[in-house]
Design a protein around this motif. Sequence first.
Motif, PDB file in Angstrom:
ATOM      1  N   GLY A 126       0.839  -1.203   0.000  1.00  0.00           N
ATOM      2  CA  GLY A 126       0.000   0.000   0.000  1.00  0.00           C
ATOM      3  C   GLY A 126       0.872   1.251   0.000  1.00  0.00           C
ATOM      4  N   TYR A 127       0.378   2.296  -0.635  1.00  0.00           N
ATOM      5  CA  TYR A 127       1.132   3.550  -0.742  1.00  0.00           C
ATOM      6  C   TYR A 127       1.476   4.083   0.654  1.00  0.00           C
ATOM      7  N   LEU A 128       0.451   4.225   1.487  1.00  0.00           N
ATOM      8  CA  LEU A 128       0.683   4.794   2.825  1.00  0.00           C
ATOM      9  C   LEU A 128       1.407   3.798   3.723  1.00  0.00           C
ATOM     10  N   GLU A 129       1.029   2.503   3.637  1.00  0.00           N
ATOM     11  CA  GLU A 129       1.689   1.481   4.449  1.00  0.00           C
ATOM     12  C   GLU A 129       3.175   1.398   4.115  1.00  0.00           C
ATOM     13  N   GLY A 130       3.472   1.516   2.821  1.00  0.00           N
ATOM     14  CA  GLY A 130       4.874   1.421   2.395  1.00  0.00           C
ATOM     15  C   GLY A 130       5.709   2.532   2.996  1.00  0.00           C
ATOM     16  N   ILE A 131       5.176   3.746   2.958  1.00  0.00           N
ATOM     17  CA  ILE A 131       5.919   4.869   3.538  1.00  0.00           C
ATOM     18  C   ILE A 131       6.064   4.665   5.046  1.00  0.00           C
ATOM     19  N   GLU A 132       4.986   4.199   5.665  1.00  0.00           N
ATOM     20  CA  GLU A 132       5.035   3.988   7.116  1.00  0.00           C
ATOM     21  C   GLU A 132       6.067   2.915   7.470  1.00  0.00           C
ATOM     22  N   GLN A 133       6.088   1.824   6.693  1.00  0.00           N
ATOM     23  CA  GLN A 133       7.054   0.747   6.968  1.00  0.00           C
ATOM     24  C   GLN A 133       8.488   1.233   6.881  1.00  0.00           C
ATOM     25  N   HIS A 134       8.762   2.109   5.919  1.00  0.00           N
ATOM     26  CA  HIS A 134      10.150   2.493   5.694  1.00  0.00           C
ATOM     27  C   HIS A 134      10.610   3.639   6.573  1.00  0.00           C
ATOM     28  N   CYS A 135       9.690   4.465   7.069  1.00  0.00           N
ATOM     29  CA  CYS A 135      10.175   5.560   7.903  1.00  0.00           C
ATOM     30  C   CYS A 135       9.219   5.954   9.007  1.00  0.00           C
ATOM     31  N   GLY A 136       8.120   5.232   9.170  1.00  0.00           N
ATOM     32  CA  GLY A 136       7.316   5.424  10.368  1.00  0.00           C
ATOM     33  C   GLY A 136       6.290   6.556  10.324  1.00  0.00           C
ATOM     34  N   TYR A 137       6.249   7.302   9.239  1.00  0.00           N
ATOM     35  CA  TYR A 137       5.248   8.362   9.183  1.00  0.00           C
ATOM     36  C   TYR A 137       3.874   7.733   8.992  1.00  0.00           C
ATOM     37  N   THR A 138       2.900   8.210   9.760  1.00  0.00           N
ATOM     38  CA  THR A 138       1.596   7.552   9.761  1.00  0.00           C
ATOM     39  C   THR A 138       0.670   8.140   8.714  1.00  0.00           C
ATOM     40  N   ARG A 139      -0.373   7.369   8.441  1.00  0.00           N
ATOM     41  CA  ARG A 139      -1.423   7.798   7.513  1.00  0.00           C
ATOM     42  C   ARG A 139      -1.967   9.165   7.898  1.00  0.00           C
ATOM     43  N   GLU A 140      -2.199   9.360   9.218  1.00  0.00           N
ATOM     44  CA  GLU A 140      -2.789  10.623   9.677  1.00  0.00           C
ATOM     45  C   GLU A 140      -1.866  11.802   9.336  1.00  0.00           C
ATOM     46  N   GLN A 141      -0.557  11.630   9.593  1.00  0.00           N
ATOM     47  CA  GLN A 141       0.398  12.689   9.265  1.00  0.00           C
ATOM     48  C   GLN A 141       0.401  12.971   7.766  1.00  0.00           C
ATOM     49  N   LEU A 142       0.446  11.891   6.978  1.00  0.00           N
ATOM     50  CA  LEU A 142       0.593  12.035   5.529  1.00  0.00           C
ATOM     51  C   LEU A 142      -0.628  12.682   4.891  1.00  0.00           C
ATOM     52  N   LEU A 143      -1.821  12.326   5.384  1.00  0.00           N
ATOM     53  CA  LEU A 143      -3.036  12.843   4.765  1.00  0.00           C
ATOM     54  C   LEU A 143      -3.397  14.240   5.270  1.00  0.00           C
ATOM     55  N   ASP A 144      -2.632  14.738   6.230  1.00  0.00           N
ATOM     56  CA  ASP A 144      -2.851  16.098   6.729  1.00  0.00           C
ATOM     57  C   ASP A 144      -1.846  17.033   6.059  1.00  0.00           C
ATOM     58  N   PRO A 145      -2.325  18.099   5.402  1.00  0.00           N
ATOM     59  CA  PRO A 145      -1.410  18.984   4.671  1.00  0.00           C
ATOM     60  C   PRO A 145      -0.275  19.505   5.551  1.00  0.00           C
ATOM     61  N   ALA A 146      -0.580  19.888   6.772  1.00  0.00           N
ATOM     62  CA  ALA A 146       0.465  20.406   7.667  1.00  0.00           C
ATOM     63  C   ALA A 146       1.428  19.287   8.064  1.00  0.00           C
ATOM     64  N   GLY A 147       0.868  18.086   8.291  1.00  0.00           N
ATOM     65  CA  GLY A 147       1.712  16.944   8.652  1.00  0.00           C
ATOM     66  C   GLY A 147       2.683  16.610   7.537  1.00  0.00           C
ATOM     67  N   ALA A 148       2.192  16.593   6.306  1.00  0.00           N
ATOM     68  CA  ALA A 148       3.053  16.282   5.157  1.00  0.00           C
ATOM     69  C   ALA A 148       4.143  17.338   5.010  1.00  0.00           C
ATOM     70  N   ALA A 149       3.772  18.594   5.214  1.00  0.00           N
ATOM     71  CA  ALA A 149       4.761  19.676   5.102  1.00  0.00           C
ATOM     72  C   ALA A 149       5.853  19.503   6.155  1.00  0.00           C
ATOM     73  N   ALA A 150       5.443  19.080   7.366  1.00  0.00           N
ATOM     74  CA  ALA A 150       6.413  18.867   8.435  1.00  0.00           C
ATOM     75  C   ALA A 150       7.377  17.731   8.086  1.00  0.00           C
ATOM     76  N   ILE A 151       6.849  16.661   7.470  1.00  0.00           N
ATOM     77  CA  ILE A 151       7.711  15.535   7.071  1.00  0.00           C
ATOM     78  C   ILE A 151       8.741  16.003   6.042  1.00  0.00           C
ATOM     79  N   LEU A 152       8.287  16.794   5.070  1.00  0.00           N
ATOM     80  CA  LEU A 152       9.205  17.335   4.057  1.00  0.00           C
ATOM     81  C   LEU A 152      10.380  18.036   4.729  1.00  0.00           C
TER      82      LEU A 152
END
Length: 498
Positions: free
Chosen positions: A324-350
């Motif tokens: 899965g797109y989100l699961e794959g990212i989470e597996q490799h670096c731990g960022y969660t679905r909630e962070q990724l799907l939130d615009p501010a969360g994604a910006a913070a990860i960047l």
Amino acid sequence: MQEDLGKTEAALVEARRTHLASLRSRGNDPFAQTRYAVDATCLDLAKQYAVLGPEEKATSEIWHIAGRVMTKRGMGKTVFADVRDRTGRLQIYARKDELGDERFLDWGSIERGDVIGVAGYIFRSKMGELTLHVTDFAVLAKALAPLPDKWSGLQDVEKRYRQRYVDLIVNDDVRDTFIARSTIVAEMRRFIDSHGFLEVETPTLLHVAGGAAARPFMSHVNALDQEMQLRIATELNLKRLIVGGMERVYEIGRIFRNEGIDTTHNPEFTMLELYAAFWDVHDMLDFNEALIAHLVSVVTGGDDKLPHGDGGSISFARPFKRIGYLEGIEQHCGYTREQLLDPAGAAAILEKLGLPKSPTHGHALDKIFEHVLEPHLNDPTFVTDYPVIISPLAKRKADDPDLVDRYELFAAQMELSNAFTELNDPDDQRARFEAQIAERAKGDDEIPEPDWDFVRALEYGMPPTAGIGIGVDRLVMLLTDKQSIRDVILFPLQRQHG
RNA sequence: GCGCCUUUAGCUCAGUCGGUAGAGCAGUAGACUUUUAAUCUAUUGGUCCCGGGUUCGAGUCCCGGAGGGCGCACCA
């Protein structure tokens, strides 16, 4: 238009012109020849006479072959040469005592690079090589320009691309690659046709180039006095055909994107897009896997492992991996679905990843994916369940409306296909186009203007449909183990002059 | 757009510390009736990518430019 030649080159051309004049003076004008009755290829003869023993002769049959002289070995009153046609090489052998003085003079004017037709019978030489013993010959075209070195071929990359015809003449591996490309595309068509699809052609010139995010090339139609764009995808027109009831259609066509040039991008490239009414993304995934596995098998002659890079290989044994797109990212670096799907969360990860800010949430997700997951996708892998914000034309998952029924297939860190269950709700499509207008206003100038007629088409009712796009050039790169897209495009774009 | 590398004979490539531009192949002339990157003898061939600069002297060092390759950026 004739370029100035260096003195050395001019002398070489002059020498060849002297040979041309010599042939003409004896009534043999190579350029007057219009047809030579060829009745065999090098490969035909190699197969037919494979069993011929050492120094054995098959004098009863006279064959006519034609091709280019690749090497010539004169031995006084005899000459050996290698002739190459589209199927391979064959050695030929001529004798002065058989051809006569006059004809043997003509032989002297045949040079490496000339195109000739030869008639003769097959024998095997002392050294064991199958050879055509020449009884008659004709010069069919004189090469006035000298060929590159017979042993090292043409190495200069720039010249190889700018003068691909020379590259093809002297570099067998280059020729083999493009033969492989033709085979791959033909096999792709055959496979798709056998599943009941119709091949169609849709316009290259469009008023609004849509169906993808890319800057288009602009053109002008004099007859209408209107600006037009070259297509960046075939998607919207092919889906119009699905609305029209064609149900299973595909197009293998040239796509134009006015963007960067590198080892995986050429401004014009070839894309396969295919749509099937009454399929969903899962049907398409199965079809995609079968198609790729089939092509790998064709290229390797039945194996499911492709050679890749320096001594490596990639296994295309079915089933391919899925993640899965989100699961794959989470597996490799731990960022969660909630962070990724939130615009501010994604910006913070960047920011944590040290990447520059993105203009939009979708852009940020793409960057995160590229840096976190894509480098790990060496084995063929289906990445599934993409977020809806980066999938403006895909249908939402029934049980998870933040995601869509979409996958991308990766192998060797390259995206090979992109497929989804197509959005067929005209109201949802209209809303997403309106959202894109907002994204475009925020500064993402690669998002196209909406194609409102496409919404109107959906209002007539598009059956549930799955669609796929496959980058043909990249697929050929993978199947032929080439590191640059220019090695699988016959005439890659180059700056003018040089 | 940025960085690194690269450009010498038709082709493939050498060129040292700044001191007359080199080889192989191709070409030309000659020898050779089973060679195969044929061989042997002799030999022609240069806008050293372009433009400046430093120097008594630049293929070589410096600056600028062009073409190309690779990487980064860009690229759903």
